[in-house]
Design a protein around this motif. Structure first.
Motif, PDB file in Angstrom:
ATOM      1  N   PRO A  85       0.818  -1.057  -0.038  1.00 46.61           N
ATOM      2  CA  PRO A  85      -0.123  -0.166   0.021  1.00 46.61           C
ATOM      3  C   PRO A  85       0.876   1.173   0.035  1.00 46.61           C
ATOM      4  O   PRO A  85       0.393   2.462  -0.268  1.00 46.61           O
ATOM      5  N   VAL A  86       2.035   1.167   0.571  1.00 47.46           N
ATOM      6  CA  VAL A  86       2.914   2.498   0.354  1.00 47.46           C
ATOM      7  C   VAL A  86       4.073   2.175  -0.425  1.00 47.46           C
ATOM      8  O   VAL A  86       4.893   2.987  -0.512  1.00 47.46           O
ATOM      9  N   LEU A  87       3.972   1.403  -1.693  1.00 51.74           N
ATOM     10  CA  LEU A  87       4.953   1.300  -2.484  1.00 51.74           C
ATOM     11  C   LEU A  87       5.323   2.489  -3.122  1.00 51.74           C
ATOM     12  O   LEU A  87       6.406   2.862  -3.401  1.00 51.74           O
ATOM     13  N   LEU A  88       4.097   3.315  -3.619  1.00 55.75           N
ATOM     14  CA  LEU A  88       4.539   4.612  -4.478  1.00 55.75           C
ATOM     15  C   LEU A  88       5.220   5.596  -3.587  1.00 55.75           C
ATOM     16  O   LEU A  88       6.227   6.216  -4.002  1.00 55.75           O
ATOM     17  N   PRO A  89       4.578   6.029  -2.355  1.00 55.55           N
ATOM     18  CA  PRO A  89       5.278   7.103  -1.614  1.00 55.55           C
ATOM     19  C   PRO A  89       6.722   6.496  -1.139  1.00 55.55           C
ATOM     20  O   PRO A  89       7.431   7.524  -1.088  1.00 55.55           O
ATOM     21  N   GLY A  90       6.761   5.267  -0.786  1.00 52.26           N
ATOM     22  CA  GLY A  90       8.035   4.853  -0.384  1.00 52.26           C
ATOM     23  C   GLY A  90       9.099   4.887  -1.486  1.00 52.26           C
ATOM     24  O   GLY A  90      10.170   5.286  -1.361  1.00 52.26           O
ATOM     25  N   ALA A  91       8.672   4.273  -2.511  1.00 53.53           N
ATOM     26  CA  ALA A  91       9.563   4.496  -3.726  1.00 53.53           C
ATOM     27  C   ALA A  91       9.949   5.977  -4.139  1.00 53.53           C
ATOM     28  O   ALA A  91      11.183   6.160  -4.543  1.00 53.53           O
ATOM     29  N   LEU A  92       9.171   6.852  -4.007  1.00 49.65           N
ATOM     30  CA  LEU A  92       9.337   8.264  -4.257  1.00 49.65           C
ATOM     31  C   LEU A  92      10.503   8.636  -3.318  1.00 49.65           C
ATOM     32  O   LEU A  92      11.214   9.644  -3.556  1.00 49.65           O
ATOM     33  N   LEU A  93      10.288   8.525  -2.126  1.00 52.17           N
ATOM     34  CA  LEU A  93      10.979   8.958  -0.915  1.00 52.17           C
ATOM     35  C   LEU A  93      12.373   8.397  -1.277  1.00 52.17           C
ATOM     36  O   LEU A  93      13.488   9.239  -1.138  1.00 52.17           O
ATOM     37  N   ALA A  94      12.571   6.963  -1.798  1.00 51.74           N
ATOM     38  CA  ALA A  94      13.709   6.454  -1.848  1.00 51.74           C
ATOM     39  C   ALA A  94      14.378   7.109  -3.167  1.00 51.74           C
ATOM     40  O   ALA A  94      15.562   6.649  -3.308  1.00 51.74           O
ATOM     41  N   THR A  95      13.736   7.779  -3.861  1.00 51.11           N
ATOM     42  CA  THR A  95      14.506   8.254  -5.093  1.00 51.11           C
ATOM     43  C   THR A  95      14.186   9.763  -5.397  1.00 51.11           C
ATOM     44  O   THR A  95      15.394  10.360  -5.401  1.00 51.11           O
ATOM     45  N   VAL A  96      13.392  10.336  -5.566  1.00 54.94           N
ATOM     46  CA  VAL A  96      13.074  11.600  -5.792  1.00 54.94           C
ATOM     47  C   VAL A  96      13.318  12.543  -4.373  1.00 54.94           C
ATOM     48  O   VAL A  96      14.195  13.625  -4.319  1.00 54.94           O
ATOM     49  N   GLY A  97      13.138  11.697  -3.333  1.00 53.68           N
ATOM     50  CA  GLY A  97      13.574  12.327  -1.935  1.00 53.68           C
ATOM     51  C   GLY A  97      14.949  12.370  -1.706  1.00 53.68           C
ATOM     52  O   GLY A  97      15.556  13.483  -1.391  1.00 53.68           O
ATOM     53  N   VAL A  98      15.461  11.279  -2.175  1.00 50.62           N
ATOM     54  CA  VAL A  98      17.218  11.474  -2.100  1.00 50.62           C
ATOM     55  C   VAL A  98      17.888  12.190  -2.963  1.00 50.62           C
ATOM     56  O   VAL A  98      18.958  12.881  -2.895  1.00 50.62           O
ATOM     57  N   LEU A  99      17.309  12.414  -4.310  1.00 52.80           N
ATOM     58  CA  LEU A  99      17.721  13.478  -5.361  1.00 52.80           C
ATOM     59  C   LEU A  99      17.633  14.651  -4.643  1.00 52.80           C
ATOM     60  O   LEU A  99      18.532  15.683  -4.826  1.00 52.80           O
ATOM     61  N   MET A 100      16.611  15.157  -4.162  1.00 53.71           N
ATOM     62  CA  MET A 100      16.462  16.489  -3.638  1.00 53.71           C
ATOM     63  C   MET A 100      17.340  16.917  -2.489  1.00 53.71           C
ATOM     64  O   MET A 100      17.861  17.873  -2.379  1.00 53.71           O
ATOM     65  N   THR A 101      17.350  15.789  -1.471  1.00 52.10           N
ATOM     66  CA  THR A 101      18.264  15.874  -0.385  1.00 52.10           C
ATOM     67  C   THR A 101      19.747  16.221  -0.920  1.00 52.10           C
ATOM     68  O   THR A 101      20.282  16.952  -0.368  1.00 52.10           O
ATOM     69  N   ALA A 102      19.914  15.471  -1.965  1.00 49.41           N
ATOM     70  CA  ALA A 102      21.571  15.712  -2.357  1.00 49.41           C
ATOM     71  C   ALA A 102      21.655  16.973  -3.094  1.00 49.41           C
ATOM     72  O   ALA A 102      22.606  17.654  -3.092  1.00 49.41           O
ATOM     73  N   LEU A 103      20.928  17.471  -3.511  1.00 47.56           N
ATOM     74  CA  LEU A 103      20.766  18.695  -4.468  1.00 47.56           C
ATOM     75  C   LEU A 103      20.867  19.770  -3.440  1.00 47.56           C
ATOM     76  O   LEU A 103      21.756  20.816  -3.542  1.00 47.56           O
TER      77      LEU A 103
END
Length: 486
Positions: A85-103
């Motif tokens: 049930p949390v696949l989409l928000p979890g995957a976004l945190l693990a990818t888009v969230g990581v990219l934003m944090t790095a930037l």
């Protein structure tokens, strides 16, 4: 020889003391793994142990394989029904969230600390992932059940964001070494390695599960050995085929942990212990690698980045990523706080030393300081903050940690009794020679009043009653007819 014996004695006593002290650390919410970093520092060249260790390449190799097994164990412990049930928000945190944090960290490091752009992006890439070991060490030790689907969301994010941070780190390192290649080329490689890693991880996970289910081994203790070998094979094969090995091994673990698997109970217990061993190994190694005398020179900029990462950057990335989803502000605040930096970040920071990059030593020391302060400050405040935000569920029936009972329905199947009478063809054969099909296993043999745990060389006697675990009852008639069992 005598000096080596004294060294082993010193290290053993120190590590046992760390483990014994873990009960106190758990009460205050600090992962015991932090103590192993401090133990490594104490054993190192600046500490009383006097062990000189500055081989960043060796530490990187140890760290990579430790993360490989930690991710595999985390994947096996991931319950697909919970995370789906949390696949989409979890995957976004693990990818888009990581990219934003790095930037965000890269920009901050450039303007606030004065690092060049690429060095700033390298620092941001390295600290962009959260540490699953630290997250679950705290949640499990304090038995924190969180409301709604926060627990599986944090489980999925912290277990799956290492691959993104790894690829970002490798991309920036490559760009620093060959700037003429350009960002577009590295973006293509980034996406291609992700796709290859995900596909091969899924494929190899199913192949690995099928291989294990078709094996009949003499001893139950051999199944974990096979699983460890398969995990190393899967990780190195994906890396060799230019895929993201961290992503692939995690997905392979998820696949193998959510299908019928022979000896799953043994495997889960084994990999839980192996995961702890790998975490201790990497934390002690990283503690040895750091020189505490160098930390005071970076503590001020590192502390500034650490605090901004905790209170500004991580919350900004979480709120932006989870904005399309139905999470309350309090839930987002808690997710923002559970952004511990840890072993993965320090392992990735060793690349700056391994490739002898400009200001690599500064970046490594900053990452070490950021990770240590993150785990100590955020870890100790997690329980009080969760209570203050009213995100604790005291009536939850299942904590965030998966225990062995979570796998009972998967590994036991149905039980049946089969009897080897006087005319049975099984009499006189060994258990191995019975050649039962995959998914069918003799759990116990009742011989008169005795209960035997069968091994591959156990001989069948007339009157033996087999307690058989079988995932498919349609397999039983064939077995009965072939071996003349009742």
């Amino acid at each position: 020889m005598e000096s080596a014996t004294h060294l082993v004695l010193f290290v053993s006593v120190l590590l046992l003391f760390c483990i014994a002290f873990s009960r106190f650390l758990s009460k205050v919410g600090i992962p015991v793994l932090v103590f192993f970093i401090l133990a490594g520092m104490l054993m190192g060249s600046d500490g009383v142990g006097g062990i000189y260790f500055d081989d960043a390449a060796a530490a990187s190799v140890i760290g990579n394989f430790a993360i490989c097994y930690i991710l595999f164990a985390g994947g096996m412990a991931t319950k697909w029904k919970s995370v789906r049930p949390v696949l989409l928000p979890g995957a976004l945190l693990a990818t888009v969230g990581v990219l934003m944090t790095a930037l965000f960290v890269g920009v901050l490091a450039h303007f606030l600390v004065g690092l060049p752009w690429l060095q700033g992006l390298l620092l941001g890439s390295v600290v962009s992932c959260t540490d699953a070991a630290s997250v679950f060490s705290i949640l499990r030790s304090k038995n924190m059940n969180l409301k709604g689907d926060l627990a599986p969301l944090l489980e999925l994010e912290s277990s799956s964001n290492d691959p993104t941070a790894y690829m970002l780190t490798i991309s920036v390192v490559s760009l620093m070494q060959t700037p003429e290649s350009g960002m577009l080329r590295f973006a293509e490689i980034f996406l291609l390695q992700f796709a290859i890693g995900a596909l091969l991880g899924y494929l190899f996970g199913h192949i690995g599960a099928r291989l294990m289910n078709r094996m009949t081994l003499n001893s139950d203790g051999m199944y974990p050995v096979v699983a460890v070998t398969l995990a190393a094979l899967i990780y190195t094969a994906i890396q060799t085929l230019h895929g993201n090995g961290f992503l692939g091994i995690y997905i392979a673990g998820v696949v193998m942990g959510n299908v019928k698997l022979v000896q799953k109970g043994v495997l889960v217990r084994f990999f839980d212990g192996l995961s702890w061993l790998m975490q201790i190994l990497v934390f002690v190694t990283l503690g040895l690698l750091v020189f505490p005398s160098q930390l005071p020179s970076v503590w001020l900029p590192a502390m500034a980045v650490s605090l901004l990462l905790m209170f500004v950057i991580r919350p900004a990335a979480v709120f932006l990523t989870l904005h399309p989803f139905n999470y309350s502000t309090k839930a987002k605040l808690l997710v923002s706080w559970v952004g511990f930096r840890g072993a993965s970040s320090i392992v990735f920071a060793t690349y700056a030393l391994t490739y002898d990059l400009p200001q690599g030593n500064v970046i490594f020391n900053m990452v070490f300081f950021i990770s240590l302060t993150s785990v100590i400050l955020q870890g100790s405040m997690l329980a009080p903050l969760a209570a203050m935000l009213n995100q604790l569920d005291n009536d939850a029936s299942a904590p965030v940690a998966r225990s062995i009972t979570d796998f009972d329905d998967e590994m036991q199947g149905n039980f049946y009794e089969l009897t080897a009478g006087d005319g049975s063809k099984a009499v006189g054969l060994t258990v191995r020679d019975l050649n039962f099909p995959g998914g069918v296993r003799i759990v116990l043999i009742r011989r008169g009043e005795a209960m035997l745990t069968p091994g591959g060389e156990t001989k069948v006697e007339a009157g033996d009653v087999f307690m058989v675990s079988c995932d498919d009852p349609l397999k039983l008639p064939e077995i009965k007819e072939r071996l003349s069992l009742a």
